[in-house]
Design an enzyme around this catalytic site. Structure first.
Site, PDB file in Angstrom:
ATOM      1  N   LYS A   1       0.844  -1.203   0.000  1.00 55.62           N
ATOM      2  CA  LYS A   1       0.000   0.000   0.000  1.00 55.62           C
ATOM      3  C   LYS A   1       0.873   1.246   0.000  1.00 55.62           C
ATOM      4  O   LYS A   1       1.824   1.342   0.757  1.00 55.62           O
ATOM      5  CB  LYS A   1      -0.901  -0.006   1.236  1.00 55.62           C
TER       6      LYS A   1
ATOM      7  N   GLY B   1       0.299   4.936   0.782  1.00 55.38           N
ATOM      8  CA  GLY B   1      -0.653   5.907   1.311  1.00 55.38           C
ATOM      9  C   GLY B   1      -0.097   7.315   1.241  1.00 55.38           C
ATOM     10  O   GLY B   1       0.994   7.536   0.696  1.00 55.38           O
ATOM     11  N   ALA B   2      -0.850   8.283   1.777  1.00 57.65           N
ATOM     12  CA  ALA B   2      -0.418   9.677   1.747  1.00 57.65           C
ATOM     13  C   ALA B   2       0.688   9.938   2.761  1.00 57.65           C
ATOM     14  O   ALA B   2       1.492  10.851   2.587  1.00 57.65           O
ATOM     15  CB  ALA B   2      -1.613  10.580   2.039  1.00 57.65           C
ATOM     16  N   GLU B   3       0.724   9.139   3.826  1.00 58.03           N
ATOM     17  CA  GLU B   3       1.692   9.367   4.901  1.00 58.03           C
ATOM     18  C   GLU B   3       2.728   8.253   5.014  1.00 58.03           C
ATOM     19  O   GLU B   3       3.777   8.453   5.594  1.00 58.03           O
ATOM     20  CB  GLU B   3       0.949   9.408   6.256  1.00 58.03           C
TER      21      GLU B   3
ATOM     22  N   ARG C   1       4.156   4.069   3.528  1.00 61.01           N
ATOM     23  CA  ARG C   1       4.100   2.909   2.635  1.00 61.01           C
ATOM     24  C   ARG C   1       4.020   1.675   3.517  1.00 61.01           C
ATOM     25  O   ARG C   1       4.628   1.649   4.593  1.00 61.01           O
ATOM     26  CB  ARG C   1       5.364   2.797   1.777  1.00 61.01           C
TER      27      ARG C   1
ATOM     28  N   LYS D   1       5.714  -0.750   8.150  1.00 65.80           N
ATOM     29  CA  LYS D   1       5.078   0.530   7.860  1.00 65.80           C
ATOM     30  C   LYS D   1       6.166   1.597   7.892  1.00 65.80           C
ATOM     31  O   LYS D   1       6.815   1.800   8.911  1.00 65.80           O
ATOM     32  CB  LYS D   1       4.023   0.790   8.919  1.00 65.80           C
TER      33      LYS D   1
ATOM     34  N   ASP E   1      -8.649   6.724  13.951  1.00 64.79           N
ATOM     35  CA  ASP E   1      -9.036   6.446  12.553  1.00 64.79           C
ATOM     36  C   ASP E   1      -9.798   5.125  12.502  1.00 64.79           C
ATOM     37  O   ASP E   1      -9.418   4.204  11.773  1.00 64.79           O
ATOM     38  CB  ASP E   1      -7.771   6.393  11.679  1.00 64.79           C
TER      39      ASP E   1
END
Ligand code: AMP
Length: 233
Positions: free
Chosen positions: A20, A22-24, A26, A40, A143
């Site tokens: 993945k 993502g914006a913040e 990987r 992460k 979240d």
């Protein structure tokens, strides 16, 4: 020394499977010390001031690790933390092998013709119990979505919470109410016609948490504010 370690991490990641972007961060799948592992990696945001960026990224990594450990100590399933590298902002976590997200599970049950409603109700009750336990330990996930809950398959199916990147510690009923509100919004928009199922979840949360009355009161206030705002808009 720190740089050398980071080089070793980036070499390790160059051979890992990116799952993945993502914006913040990987997210990678790899094998670490012979174990299936999820890595992460939080990366630099070039539009932020470098010092501020470093501080924020560091804080998010610390918060994520701290909340996972706190949950695990309280008996809430979350992945084991294998290793953390604060130079490259990488967290190495246990991969919950063969798991599916609660999101995919609900969607597939809803699509199937079979009468699996009671199973979903049980699942909603389980989610309510786990969130009550998490909030009683003052962990705010930050979240909550059905994509951030994994169902571990095995002898006994188990619910595992993931993605604590926006989490923090707070005893305030308002913060817990917002956490539930975020989940409600995500839940009802991801899974159509599940109002009754979400109510089951809340009922189970209420029955399981010592401090639920103040949290549910806050949730109702937040819902009302949300409704007023959408009427004005
Ligand atoms: P995240 O950004 O942490 O939400 O992770 C992105 C996706 O990677 C999730 O939706 C999961 O499908 C998968 N994932 C993350 N952590 C794990 C884990 N510990 N075990 C298995 N899959 C995971």
């Amino acid at each position: 020394m720190a740089q050398e370690k980071s080089m070793a991490v980036s070499e390790f990641l160059s051979k890992a499977e990116l799952i993945k972007q993502g914006a913040e961060a990987r997210v990678y799948r790899a094998e670490f010390l012979g174990k299936p592992t999820i890595v992460k990696e939080r990366f630099t945001k070039r539009y932020r001031h470098p010092t501020l960026d470093e501080k924020l990224t560091h804080r998010r990594t610390v918060q994520e690790v701290r909340s996972i450990l706190r949950c695990r100590r309280a008996g809430i399933s979350a992945p084991v933390v294998y290793f953390v590298d604060y130079t490259s902002h990488c967290i190495f976590l246990e991969e919950i092998v063969g798991s599916s997200t609660v999101r995919d599970h609900i969607a597939s049950v809803q699509q199937s013709d079979s009468c699996k409603e009671p199973e979903l109700e049980q699942l909603a009750e389980r989610v309510g119990q786990i969130l009550a336990k998490m909030h009683d330990d003052d962990v705010i996930h930050g979240d909550l979505t059905t994509s951030n809950m994994l169902l571990r398959r095995g002898g006994e199916s188990d619910l595992v919470l993931i993605d604590f990147g926006l989490s923090y510690i707070s005893a305030l009923p308002e913060d817990k109410g917002v956490d539930l509100y975020v989940l409600e919004k995500a839940f009802l928009s991801t899974h159509p016609n599940t109002e009754a199922l979400f109510e089951k979840l809340l009922k189970s949360y209420t029955a399981s948490s010592k401090r639920s009355p103040a949290v549910i009161k806050k949730l109702d206030e937040i819902r009302l504010r949300g409704r007023k705002r959408s009427m004005v808009g």
